[in-house]
Scaffold this motif. Sequence first.
Motif, PDB file in Angstrom:
ATOM      1  N   SER A  70      19.629  -3.518  11.223  1.00  0.00           N
ATOM      2  CA  SER A  70      20.035  -1.969  11.183  1.00  0.00           C
ATOM      3  C   SER A  70      20.953  -1.705  10.041  1.00  0.00           C
ATOM      4  N   ASN A  71      21.678  -2.848   9.419  1.00  0.00           N
ATOM      5  CA  ASN A  71      22.722  -2.508   8.628  1.00  0.00           C
ATOM      6  C   ASN A  71      22.476  -2.749   7.030  1.00  0.00           C
ATOM      7  N   VAL A  72      20.949  -2.865   6.936  1.00  0.00           N
ATOM      8  CA  VAL A  72      20.406  -3.022   5.667  1.00  0.00           C
ATOM      9  C   VAL A  72      19.111  -2.172   5.311  1.00  0.00           C
ATOM     10  N   MET A  73      19.136  -1.702   4.231  1.00  0.00           N
ATOM     11  CA  MET A  73      17.569  -1.045   3.823  1.00  0.00           C
ATOM     12  C   MET A  73      16.939  -1.679   2.658  1.00  0.00           C
ATOM     13  N   LEU A  74      15.730  -1.588   2.776  1.00  0.00           N
ATOM     14  CA  LEU A  74      15.037  -2.463   1.711  1.00  0.00           C
ATOM     15  C   LEU A  74      15.182  -1.544   0.702  1.00  0.00           C
ATOM     16  N   VAL A  75      15.500  -2.270  -0.693  1.00  0.00           N
ATOM     17  CA  VAL A  75      15.376  -1.572  -1.925  1.00  0.00           C
ATOM     18  C   VAL A  75      13.899  -1.705  -2.569  1.00  0.00           C
ATOM     19  N   CYS A  76      13.466  -0.444  -2.957  1.00  0.00           N
ATOM     20  CA  CYS A  76      12.012  -0.491  -3.527  1.00  0.00           C
ATOM     21  C   CYS A  76      12.121  -0.861  -5.052  1.00  0.00           C
ATOM     22  N   SER A  77      11.030  -1.947  -5.396  1.00  0.00           N
ATOM     23  CA  SER A  77      11.023  -2.436  -6.496  1.00  0.00           C
ATOM     24  C   SER A  77      10.543  -1.550  -7.846  1.00  0.00           C
ATOM     25  N   CYS A  79      11.315   2.290  -7.547  1.00  0.00           N
ATOM     26  CA  CYS A  79      12.478   3.342  -8.120  1.00  0.00           C
ATOM     27  C   CYS A  79      13.689   2.755  -7.819  1.00  0.00           C
ATOM     28  N   ASP A  80      13.931   1.488  -7.238  1.00  0.00           N
ATOM     29  CA  ASP A  80      15.128   0.781  -7.155  1.00  0.00           C
ATOM     30  C   ASP A  80      16.151   1.751  -6.383  1.00  0.00           C
ATOM     31  N   LYS A  81      15.741   2.300  -5.417  1.00  0.00           N
ATOM     32  CA  LYS A  81      16.547   3.098  -4.335  1.00  0.00           C
ATOM     33  C   LYS A  81      16.414   2.456  -2.996  1.00  0.00           C
ATOM     34  N   PRO A  82      17.502   2.236  -2.265  1.00  0.00           N
ATOM     35  CA  PRO A  82      17.237   1.715  -0.933  1.00  0.00           C
ATOM     36  C   PRO A  82      16.329   2.966  -0.078  1.00  0.00           C
ATOM     37  N   THR A  83      15.605   2.296   0.613  1.00  0.00           N
ATOM     38  CA  THR A  83      14.637   3.608   1.115  1.00  0.00           C
ATOM     39  C   THR A  83      14.189   3.106   2.460  1.00  0.00           C
ATOM     40  N   ARG A  84      13.741   4.114   3.386  1.00  0.00           N
ATOM     41  CA  ARG A  84      13.160   3.669   4.624  1.00  0.00           C
ATOM     42  C   ARG A  84      11.534   3.362   4.186  1.00  0.00           C
ATOM     43  N   VAL A  85      11.233   2.456   5.246  1.00  0.00           N
ATOM     44  CA  VAL A  85       9.995   1.854   4.864  1.00  0.00           C
ATOM     45  C   VAL A  85       8.850   2.634   5.779  1.00  0.00           C
ATOM     46  N   GLY A  86       7.849   3.112   5.212  1.00  0.00           N
ATOM     47  CA  GLY A  86       6.497   3.583   5.766  1.00  0.00           C
ATOM     48  C   GLY A  86       5.619   2.663   5.536  1.00  0.00           C
ATOM     49  N   TYR A  87       4.276   2.983   6.223  1.00  0.00           N
ATOM     50  CA  TYR A  87       3.259   1.980   6.295  1.00  0.00           C
ATOM     51  C   TYR A  87       2.002   3.061   6.013  1.00  0.00           C
ATOM     52  N   ARG A  88       1.134   2.222   5.213  1.00  0.00           N
ATOM     53  CA  ARG A  88      -0.091   2.907   5.226  1.00  0.00           C
ATOM     54  C   ARG A  88      -1.431   1.913   5.528  1.00  0.00           C
ATOM     55  N   VAL A  89      -2.471   2.148   5.476  1.00  0.00           N
ATOM     56  CA  VAL A  89      -3.648   1.076   5.783  1.00  0.00           C
ATOM     57  C   VAL A  89      -4.367   1.309   4.371  1.00  0.00           C
ATOM     58  N   ASN A  90      -4.563  -0.058   3.960  1.00  0.00           N
ATOM     59  CA  ASN A  90      -5.208  -0.106   2.676  1.00  0.00           C
ATOM     60  C   ASN A  90      -6.828  -0.299   2.564  1.00  0.00           C
ATOM     61  N   GLU A  91      -7.365  -0.120   1.599  1.00  0.00           N
ATOM     62  CA  GLU A  91      -9.077  -0.207   1.476  1.00  0.00           C
ATOM     63  C   GLU A  91      -9.504  -1.621   2.258  1.00  0.00           C
ATOM     64  N   ASP A  92      -8.791  -2.702   2.572  1.00  0.00           N
ATOM     65  CA  ASP A  92      -9.119  -3.546   3.228  1.00  0.00           C
ATOM     66  C   ASP A  92      -8.901  -3.544   4.705  1.00  0.00           C
ATOM     67  N   GLY A  93      -8.152  -2.429   5.205  1.00  0.00           N
ATOM     68  CA  GLY A  93      -7.714  -2.378   6.394  1.00  0.00           C
ATOM     69  C   GLY A  93      -6.600  -2.967   7.044  1.00  0.00           C
ATOM     70  N   VAL A  98       5.161   1.114   2.264  1.00  0.00           N
ATOM     71  CA  VAL A  98       5.213   1.830   1.377  1.00  0.00           C
ATOM     72  C   VAL A  98       6.750   2.451   1.215  1.00  0.00           C
ATOM     73  N   CYS A  99       7.255   2.866  -0.056  1.00  0.00           N
ATOM     74  CA  CYS A  99       8.446   3.557  -0.210  1.00  0.00           C
ATOM     75  C   CYS A  99       8.674   4.821   0.265  1.00  0.00           C
ATOM     76  N   ARG A 100       9.301   5.359   1.032  1.00  0.00           N
ATOM     77  CA  ARG A 100       9.375   6.815   1.488  1.00  0.00           C
ATOM     78  C   ARG A 100       9.868   7.533   0.142  1.00  0.00           C
ATOM     79  N   ALA A 101      10.492   7.241  -0.603  1.00  0.00           N
ATOM     80  CA  ALA A 101      11.376   7.832  -1.655  1.00  0.00           C
ATOM     81  C   ALA A 101      10.134   8.105  -2.919  1.00  0.00           C
ATOM     82  N   CYS A 102       9.403   7.154  -3.239  1.00  0.00           N
ATOM     83  CA  CYS A 102       8.557   7.259  -4.454  1.00  0.00           C
ATOM     84  C   CYS A 102       7.048   7.216  -4.010  1.00  0.00           C
TER      85      CYS A 102
END
Length: 107
Positions: A70-77, A79-93, A98-102
């Motif tokens: 809880s003390n760390v945030m993922l840095v998006c490769s 947009c280079d911002k610390p971001t919350r992480v979202g999810y999506r399902v891709n074509e292969d299921g 996904v980056c919530r910022a960009c």
Amino acid sequence: MQRIKKGDTVEVIAGSDKGARGEVLHVYPKEDRVVIERVNIVKKHQKPVSAGRQQVQPGIIEYEAPINLSNVMLVCSQCDKPTRVGYRVNEDGMKVRVCRACASDID
Ligand SMILES: [Zn+2]
């Protein structure tokens, strides 16, 4: 699915290393803890002892101690911002992070 994986770059958002960035070296999912390169360095005094055949060198050992997820945030490769992480399902299921910022894929 893990929010943070080994090899990710993360930014520390709380604690004495706040603002530091580093690569995730190790994840302990059960304990919700991660080890990050050059973050939360602790020093340990090593006594000269022999462990089996190998002689352990005496002196001060520095190593990274685990910190709470809880003390760390993922840095998006992208947009280079610390971001919350979202999810999506891709074509292969497959679930991808996904980056919530960009909105770009992280995996
Ligand atoms: Zn991004």
